[in-house]
Design a protein around this motif. Structure first.
Motif, PDB file in Angstrom:
ATOM      1  N   MET A  66       0.931  -1.122   0.042  1.00 29.84           N
ATOM      2  CA  MET A  66       0.047  -0.088   0.216  1.00 29.84           C
ATOM      3  C   MET A  66       0.737   1.266  -0.078  1.00 29.84           C
ATOM      4  O   MET A  66       0.488   2.239  -0.792  1.00 29.84           O
ATOM      5  N   ALA A  78       2.141   1.783  -3.393  1.00 33.23           N
ATOM      6  CA  ALA A  78       0.867   2.165  -4.264  1.00 33.23           C
ATOM      7  C   ALA A  78       0.686   3.602  -4.019  1.00 33.23           C
ATOM      8  O   ALA A  78       0.348   4.594  -4.706  1.00 33.23           O
ATOM      9  N   SER A 135       3.247   5.578  -5.745  1.00 32.31           N
ATOM     10  CA  SER A 135       3.175   5.554  -7.414  1.00 32.31           C
ATOM     11  C   SER A 135       1.816   6.461  -7.809  1.00 32.31           C
ATOM     12  O   SER A 135       1.943   7.108  -8.663  1.00 32.31           O
ATOM     13  N   ASN A 136       0.712   6.311  -7.152  1.00 30.99           N
ATOM     14  CA  ASN A 136      -0.319   7.201  -7.344  1.00 30.99           C
ATOM     15  C   ASN A 136      -1.335   7.490  -6.258  1.00 30.99           C
ATOM     16  O   ASN A 136      -2.397   6.606  -6.127  1.00 30.99           O
ATOM     17  N   THR A 162      -3.547   9.731  -5.617  1.00 31.77           N
ATOM     18  CA  THR A 162      -4.973   9.852  -5.736  1.00 31.77           C
ATOM     19  C   THR A 162      -5.881   8.659  -6.239  1.00 31.77           C
ATOM     20  O   THR A 162      -6.905   8.501  -5.562  1.00 31.77           O
ATOM     21  N   ARG A 163      -5.155   8.008  -6.975  1.00 31.14           N
ATOM     22  CA  ARG A 163      -5.871   6.481  -7.195  1.00 31.14           C
ATOM     23  C   ARG A 163      -6.120   5.575  -5.930  1.00 31.14           C
ATOM     24  O   ARG A 163      -7.104   5.012  -5.832  1.00 31.14           O
ATOM     25  N   MET A 164      -5.127   5.830  -4.779  1.00 31.63           N
ATOM     26  CA  MET A 164      -5.721   5.237  -3.715  1.00 31.63           C
ATOM     27  C   MET A 164      -6.953   5.500  -2.919  1.00 31.63           C
ATOM     28  O   MET A 164      -7.712   4.773  -2.532  1.00 31.63           O
ATOM     29  N   ALA A 165      -7.186   6.942  -2.872  1.00 27.91           N
ATOM     30  CA  ALA A 165      -8.493   7.276  -2.278  1.00 27.91           C
ATOM     31  C   ALA A 165      -9.671   6.799  -3.271  1.00 27.91           C
ATOM     32  O   ALA A 165     -10.637   6.392  -2.447  1.00 27.91           O
ATOM     33  N   TYR A 166      -9.670   6.702  -4.349  1.00 24.33           N
ATOM     34  CA  TYR A 166     -10.683   6.164  -5.174  1.00 24.33           C
ATOM     35  C   TYR A 166     -10.675   4.592  -5.015  1.00 24.33           C
ATOM     36  O   TYR A 166     -11.415   3.978  -5.833  1.00 24.33           O
ATOM     37  N   THR A 167      -9.729   4.247  -4.470  1.00 27.51           N
ATOM     38  CA  THR A 167      -9.562   2.603  -4.504  1.00 27.51           C
ATOM     39  C   THR A 167     -10.048   2.093  -3.159  1.00 27.51           C
ATOM     40  O   THR A 167     -10.195   0.904  -2.848  1.00 27.51           O
ATOM     41  N   GLY A 168     -10.517   3.162  -2.456  1.00 23.37           N
ATOM     42  CA  GLY A 168     -11.234   2.856  -0.909  1.00 23.37           C
ATOM     43  C   GLY A 168     -10.147   3.220   0.447  1.00 23.37           C
ATOM     44  O   GLY A 168     -10.669   2.628   1.205  1.00 23.37           O
ATOM     45  N   PHE A 169      -8.927   3.606  -0.033  1.00 25.99           N
ATOM     46  CA  PHE A 169      -8.151   3.583   0.980  1.00 25.99           C
ATOM     47  C   PHE A 169      -8.099   5.090   1.536  1.00 25.99           C
ATOM     48  O   PHE A 169      -7.893   6.168   0.865  1.00 25.99           O
ATOM     49  N   ASN A 170      -8.023   5.150   3.014  1.00 20.32           N
ATOM     50  CA  ASN A 170      -7.669   6.356   3.578  1.00 20.32           C
ATOM     51  C   ASN A 170      -5.992   6.432   3.763  1.00 20.32           C
ATOM     52  O   ASN A 170      -5.462   5.757   4.495  1.00 20.32           O
TER      53      ASN A 170
END
Lengths: 379, 253
Positions: free
Chosen positions: A206, A209, A212-213, A215-223
């Motif tokens: 994580m 990740a 790496s990106n 913003t993508r993490m937030a839209y993947t469901g991660f805080n």
């Protein structure tokens, strides 16, 4: 599970290389305990720094603050509780962890350059406050030292007073040169093991990740904030352990440890060795500390000695060319080397090792034994 | 009668003087594939951004599964079951394909934050197997250990689709999932999306390619200049004079 076996081999090789330092460093003139302690301690510092910078991409310019805080905590533990290193390191971990939680909580609200500036500001604030407001805790410019009449409540309750100022010990084993080195070495290996576990865990995935990106993490469901904060605290604790060990090897804590140059140094170590690799930061730490201690000790007479095989005129010519790069000029060599590495090997010395391995057959992705080759560029 | 999974209720959004979205009222029914079409700049992507919490609406609300989600943070909305696949692929370029697909699977299983720092990721066989399964489904099985950065644009889209699908979302928002793909890849993506539809996943799909729209959609909403100008079955929309004008007459006013 071949990956698991590779990791085990990696760890064993690392442990052997660290414990055998007194043997393989001897030809480089670096096999004395004071310097090897520094290798191990700054190795811990750099491994921890890499957990933040290498994994999440957040570049802290204030990590020396945690190193300093760890030192102060350890010395206070020596003064108030016991000369045993266990409570000293435990207190260093606790205090640096809390300190990192507070600074990280605020700094991680921003990313990129703003994050770096915030951490730098906090570290410089700590450094300056250590000389002013916090002098009751830090003892200002004199530095925090042990004294004969320190309370040492645990020690005094258990043992009779020995004459003189006691030295840090591990359950009665006094930590002189080699003992202290081996203590630092064992803790370095433990810290390396923990970093390796983090690197291979879902948590580590994580963090990478996020690098790496994000913003993508937030839209993947991660805080993402708790992830970056955890990484920040873990790396702050590593710095605290390193600071605590500095106090173990020399029970004197001064605020200069927190200065921004010290924070910059760990950035250099990590980049020099290889950002995002496990062993790279340790190699970087070894190389920089080697330069600082060995190269800086070179002087004219020694140079003349080295080049005495050359004809007279040539000798003085070579010596006059080389001399600005050693002794007080060691920063020049380090600077040039750093520039060369950033330009030609952005992945640090680890990338160099990988390229060499790729060229001469093999070409296995995961680096394992780049360690023994590391001081070569320093010669 | 099926019920609405997503209800965009009376949403307005303007950027400066530009009305990006006005009076948007839209219901997406359970199990359907709902296409949103419209000329460039019609507000389609803005609408999706409002749905996933990337852009707050000026007024109105988005209701998902009976709960108002406007004002929630993006990760909370994802955890509730809305997943978006972006127009320009949003992937993790420095991770391998397998890791790219494993990461969202961890979000689904472990929630928004877990400090699982001591268990090796390669022991997570269940998640890895599932990730491999979805990679195979989008046709990327052979590349699981390559870095995502090295993929072509079309392959990145397929990777992102796998990243979305592994979360088994209640609602999948697809922003032009086939843009930049060859005809062959487009057709295999359509097949994949049809397969998912059979499993009852609700989808909102933004698309320019009418072939894709008419092969997949149960319902079509047409946006132009931030307003809904038509809404109905694909056949109804295809025959609508307003829609013909919006597409053929260009932007007027």
């Amino acid at each position: 599970m071949t990956a698991l076996r590779n990791d085990l081999i990696y760890l064993v090789v690392f442990a052997v290389a660290v414990l055998a330092m007194p043997i393989w460093l001897a030809p480089f003139g670096a096999a004395y305990p004071d310097l090897m302690q520094k290798f191990a301690i700054y190795g811990i510092f750099a491994i921890g720094f890499n957990i933040l910078f290498g994994m999440t991409g957040y570049l802290s310019f204030g990590h020396a603050a945690f190193l300093g805080v760890g030192s102060y905590a350890a010395v206070w533990s020596f003064k108030l509780l016991s000369m045993n290193v266990i409570p000293a390191i435990a207190l260093a971990v606790l205090v640096s962890g809390l300190f990192a939680a507070a600074i990280g909580y605020i700094s991680l609200r921003r990313s990129g350059i703003y994050f770096s500036i915030l951490t730098l500001a906090f570290a410089q604030m700590s450094y300056n406050l250590a000389y002013s407001v916090f002098t009751p805790i830090t003892n200002g410019e004199t530095g925090l030292q042990l004294a004969l009449n320190d309370p040492r409540v645990i020690d005094r309750a258990l043992f009779a007073d020995a004459p003189g100022i006691p030295r840090p010990n591990l359950f009665g084993i006094e930590l002189g040169g080699y003992e202290a080195f081996y203590l630092c070495a064992v803790i370095l290996i433990l810290c390396f093991f923990v970093a390796m576990r983090i690197d291979r865990s879902p948590f580590g995935m994580m963090l990478k990740a996020i690098k790496s990106n994000q913003t993508r993490m937030a839209y993947t469901g991660f805080n993402t904030r708790p992830y970056t904060l955890s990484a920040f605290i873990i790396s702050g604790i590593y710095a605290g352990i390193a600071g605590g060990l500095l106090a173990v090897t020399d029970p004197l804590a001064g605020a200069e440890r927190m200065q921004w140059t010290a924070s910059g140094e760990v950035v250099l170590m990590t980049i020099l060795g290889g950002v995002g690799t496990l062993v790279g930061p340790v190699i970087g730490a070894v190389v920089i500390k080697y330069f600082e201690n060995i190269f800086s000790a070179f002087h004219m007479a020694k140079l003349e000695d080295i080049f005495s095989f050359l004809p007279d005129g040539l000798e003085s010519f070579v010596v006059s060319i080389v001399s600005p790069f050693v002794g007080e000029g060691w920063h020049l060599t380090l600077g040039i080397m750093f520039m060369l590495i950033v330009v030609f090997l952005p992945g640090g010395l680890m990338e160099g090792a990988r390229r060499i391995r790729a060229r001469f057959g093999g070409g296995r992705g995961t680096g394992s034994k780049a360690h023994s080759s590391n001081p070569a560029p320093a010669e | 009668m099926t019920n609405a999974v997503l209800h965009v209720a009376d949403v307005h959004k303007s950027f400066g003087g530009l009305h990006a979205l006005s009076d948007i009222d839209l219901q997406v029914m359970e199990g359907t594939t709902h296409a949103i079409i419209g000329p460039n700049g019609a507000g389609k992507s803005t609408l999706l951004n409002v749905c996933i919490g990337r852009i707050p609406p000026d007024s109105g609300a988005v209701v998902f599964d009976g709960k108002v989600i406007t004002g929630k943070r993006p990760h909370e909305i994802n955890q509730m079951g809305i997943v978006r696949v972006f127009q320009t692929p949003e992937i993790f370029p420095d991770l391998t394909l397998l890791q790219n697909v494993m990461v969202p699977a961890f979000a689904k299983r472990d929630g928004a934050f877990t400090l699982n720092a001591f268990r090796g990721a390669d022991r997570e066989t269940e998640i890895r197997d599932e990730a491999e399964h979805w990679l195979a489904d989008v046709g990327l099985a052979g590349y699981k250990d390559t870095l995502a950065a090295s993929l072509s644009r079309g392959d990145k889209r397929r990777l992102e689709l796998a990243m979305g699908l592994i979360q088994h979302p209640r609602l999948l928002l697809l922003d032009e999932p086939t843009a930049g793909m060859s005809r062959h890849d487009t057709n295999s993506t359509i097949d994949l999306l049809k397969k998912i539809k059979e499993r009852g996943m609700t989808k909102v799909i933004i698309e320019h390619d009418m072939h894709v729209v008419f092969s997949l959609a149960d319902r079509v909403t047409v946006l132009a200049q931030g307003r809904i100008i038509a809404d109905g079955t694909p056949e109804e929309v295809r025959g609508s004079a307003v829609v013909q004008e919006a597409y053929l007459g260009g932007t007027h006013r």
